[in-house]
Motif scaffolding. Structure first.
Motif, short mmCIF file in Angstrom:
data_model
loop_
_atom_site.label_atom_id
_atom_site.label_comp_id
_atom_site.label_asym_id
_atom_site.label_seq_id
_atom_site.Cartn_x
_atom_site.Cartn_y
_atom_site.Cartn_z
N LYS A 89 5.96 6.24 4.00
CA LYS A 89 4.85 7.19 3.85
C LYS A 89 4.55 7.86 5.19
O LYS A 89 4.65 7.25 6.26
CB LYS A 89 3.61 6.48 3.31
CG LYS A 89 3.04 5.38 4.18
CD LYS A 89 1.88 4.71 3.48
CE LYS A 89 1.36 3.53 4.32
NZ LYS A 89 0.26 2.82 3.62
N GLY A 90 4.25 9.14 5.10
CA GLY A 90 3.98 9.92 6.29
C GLY A 90 5.22 10.49 6.93
O GLY A 90 5.13 11.31 7.85
N GLU A 91 6.40 10.09 6.44
CA GLU A 91 7.67 10.57 7.00
C GLU A 91 8.31 11.56 6.03
O GLU A 91 8.40 11.28 4.83
CB GLU A 91 8.60 9.39 7.23
CG GLU A 91 9.97 9.76 7.79
CD GLU A 91 10.87 8.56 7.96
OE1 GLU A 91 12.09 8.76 8.17
OE2 GLU A 91 10.37 7.41 7.87
N VAL A 92 8.73 12.70 6.52
CA VAL A 92 9.38 13.69 5.67
C VAL A 92 10.81 13.23 5.40
O VAL A 92 11.59 13.02 6.34
CB VAL A 92 9.39 15.08 6.34
CG1 VAL A 92 10.10 16.09 5.44
CG2 VAL A 92 7.96 15.53 6.62
N ASP A 144 -0.39 14.40 -11.19
CA ASP A 144 -1.05 15.33 -12.10
C ASP A 144 -2.33 14.78 -12.74
O ASP A 144 -3.31 15.53 -12.88
CB ASP A 144 -0.07 15.79 -13.20
CG ASP A 144 0.98 16.75 -12.66
OD1 ASP A 144 0.92 17.07 -11.45
OD2 ASP A 144 1.86 17.17 -13.43
N PRO A 145 -2.39 13.51 -13.14
CA PRO A 145 -3.62 13.01 -13.78
C PRO A 145 -4.76 12.74 -12.79
O PRO A 145 -5.86 12.36 -13.20
CB PRO A 145 -3.18 11.70 -14.44
CG PRO A 145 -1.69 11.72 -14.45
CD PRO A 145 -1.32 12.51 -13.22
N PHE A 146 -4.54 12.96 -11.49
CA PHE A 146 -5.52 12.57 -10.49
C PHE A 146 -5.89 13.75 -9.59
O PHE A 146 -5.09 14.67 -9.40
CB PHE A 146 -4.97 11.42 -9.63
CG PHE A 146 -4.54 10.22 -10.45
CD1 PHE A 146 -5.46 9.27 -10.85
CD2 PHE A 146 -3.21 10.10 -10.85
CE1 PHE A 146 -5.07 8.18 -11.62
CE2 PHE A 146 -2.81 9.01 -11.61
CZ PHE A 146 -3.74 8.04 -12.00
N GLU A 147 -7.09 13.71 -9.04
CA GLU A 147 -7.58 14.82 -8.23
C GLU A 147 -6.82 14.91 -6.91
O GLU A 147 -6.40 16.00 -6.51
CB GLU A 147 -9.08 14.63 -7.95
CG GLU A 147 -9.69 15.77 -7.15
CD GLU A 147 -11.17 15.61 -6.93
OE1 GLU A 147 -11.74 16.39 -6.14
OE2 GLU A 147 -11.76 14.68 -7.53
N ARG A 148 -6.66 13.78 -6.22
CA ARG A 148 -5.97 13.80 -4.93
C ARG A 148 -4.46 13.73 -5.15
O ARG A 148 -3.97 12.88 -5.89
CB ARG A 148 -6.42 12.63 -4.05
CG ARG A 148 -7.86 12.75 -3.60
CD ARG A 148 -8.20 11.72 -2.54
NE ARG A 148 -7.96 10.36 -2.98
CZ ARG A 148 -8.78 9.68 -3.77
NH1 ARG A 148 -9.89 10.27 -4.23
NH2 ARG A 148 -8.53 8.43 -4.13
N LYS A 149 -3.73 14.60 -4.48
CA LYS A 149 -2.28 14.64 -4.60
C LYS A 149 -1.66 13.90 -3.42
O LYS A 149 -2.10 14.05 -2.27
CB LYS A 149 -1.76 16.08 -4.64
CG LYS A 149 -2.49 16.96 -5.66
CD LYS A 149 -2.49 16.37 -7.06
CE LYS A 149 -3.29 17.25 -8.02
NZ LYS A 149 -3.42 16.61 -9.36
N LEU A 150 -0.64 13.10 -3.72
CA LEU A 150 -0.01 12.27 -2.69
C LEU A 150 1.40 12.72 -2.32
O LEU A 150 1.84 12.52 -1.19
CB LEU A 150 0.04 10.81 -3.15
CG LEU A 150 -1.31 10.13 -3.41
CD1 LEU A 150 -1.10 8.70 -3.89
CD2 LEU A 150 -2.16 10.14 -2.14
N ILE A 151 2.13 13.31 -3.25
CA ILE A 151 3.52 13.71 -2.99
C ILE A 151 3.54 15.20 -2.65
O ILE A 151 3.14 16.04 -3.46
CB ILE A 151 4.41 13.43 -4.22
CG1 ILE A 151 4.36 11.94 -4.57
CG2 ILE A 151 5.85 13.86 -3.94
CD1 ILE A 151 5.07 11.59 -5.88
N HIS A 152 4.00 15.52 -1.45
CA HIS A 152 3.94 16.90 -0.96
C HIS A 152 5.33 17.41 -0.61
O HIS A 152 6.20 16.66 -0.14
CB HIS A 152 3.04 16.97 0.28
CG HIS A 152 1.68 16.40 0.06
ND1 HIS A 152 0.66 17.08 -0.56
CD2 HIS A 152 1.18 15.16 0.37
CE1 HIS A 152 -0.42 16.31 -0.62
NE2 HIS A 152 -0.12 15.15 -0.06
N THR A 153 5.52 18.70 -0.82
CA THR A 153 6.78 19.37 -0.45
C THR A 153 6.64 19.95 0.95
O THR A 153 5.64 20.59 1.27
CB THR A 153 7.09 20.51 -1.43
OG1 THR A 153 7.18 19.98 -2.76
CG2 THR A 153 8.41 21.18 -1.07
N VAL A 154 7.63 19.71 1.79
CA VAL A 154 7.68 20.33 3.11
C VAL A 154 8.82 21.34 3.05
O VAL A 154 10.00 20.97 2.99
CB VAL A 154 7.94 19.28 4.21
CG1 VAL A 154 8.01 19.96 5.57
CG2 VAL A 154 6.85 18.21 4.19
#
Length: 223
Positions: free
Chosen positions: A165-168, A203-213
């Motif tokens: 986590k935190g690593e691209v 998708d079912p949650f307000e905060r998103k954790l998986i991000h595209t760089v």
């Protein structure tokens, strides 16, 4: 976690590969001692499952070479040879365990997990980021306390993102770690898998954790 299965019987190798994949591992196979030794030298594995009677170098030689080179990767011998002197020889060469064929996969899996837990590079049993938690032993994932139904590959993919986590992570790295393949840059297997995982994890949650760089890959982190 990555497992290397060095086994020349195709059905046995496929059975082991499927079993480990269903339990959250990425498993590669080699059908000869020479090929297995090459993979063990050039790739990073958390565990090796090693037969003794192999084409080319046999299992004794493979382990002996690895230990001479300083490799500490855990090794479980899986062999039809059940004589006491064979088991003793395997352990003296530096094997971590010795299981005789025929065997129950559940026992092999339990022994593998025990070895990985007690090793110097002990693997965590739970991973967490924000309100997302994975139980690697129980093969469960939850977010906000709600269970997430994941396929075997989705579980491996999510655990990879959580471990780092935190690593691209690049698409190539993800493909190698999750599918055990080097893939053409035009292949969209990783993008499709990430989209499916997002539907369940984000998708079912307000905060998103998986991000595209853009141009680099994907990262899991709470923003």
């Amino acid at each position: 976690m990555r497992v290397l299965i060095i086994e020349d019987e195709k059905k046995a190798a496929a059975y082991l590969q499927k079993g480990f994949a269903e339990n959250g591992f990425t498993a590669d196979t080699a059908a000869s001692g020479d090929d297995g030794l090459h993979l063990a030298r050039t790739e990073n594995y958390d565990l090796i499952i090693l037969d003794i009677m192999l084409p080319g170098r046999d299992g004794w030689e493979v382990l002996e070479e690895l230990r001479k080179e300083g490799s500490e990767v855990p090794v479980i011998y899986l062999s039809a040879r059940d004589a006491v002197h064979d088991r003793v020889r395997g352990l003296e060469l530096g094997a971590d365990d010795y299981l005789v064929k025929p065997f129950a996969f559940s026992e092999l899996l339990a022994r593998a997990r025990t070895i990985l837990r007690r090793g110097p590079s002990r693997q965590p049993e739970r991973l967490r980021a924000d309100d997302l938690e994975m139980d690697l032993v129980g093969h469960k994932a939850r977010r906000e306390g709600r269970p997430i139904d994941l396929t075997a590959k989705e579980f491996i993919l999510l655990s990879l993102l959580l471990r780092r986590k935190g690593e691209v992570l690049s698409r190539t790295l993800i493909a190698e770690q999750v599918w055990g393949i080097n893939f053409d840059s035009d292949t969209n297997i990783v993008d499709v898998a990430i989209r499916r995982l997002r539907r369940k994890v984000d998708d079912p949650f307000e905060r998103k954790l998986i991000h595209t760089v853009r141009g680099a890959g994907y990262v899991l982190e709470a923003k």
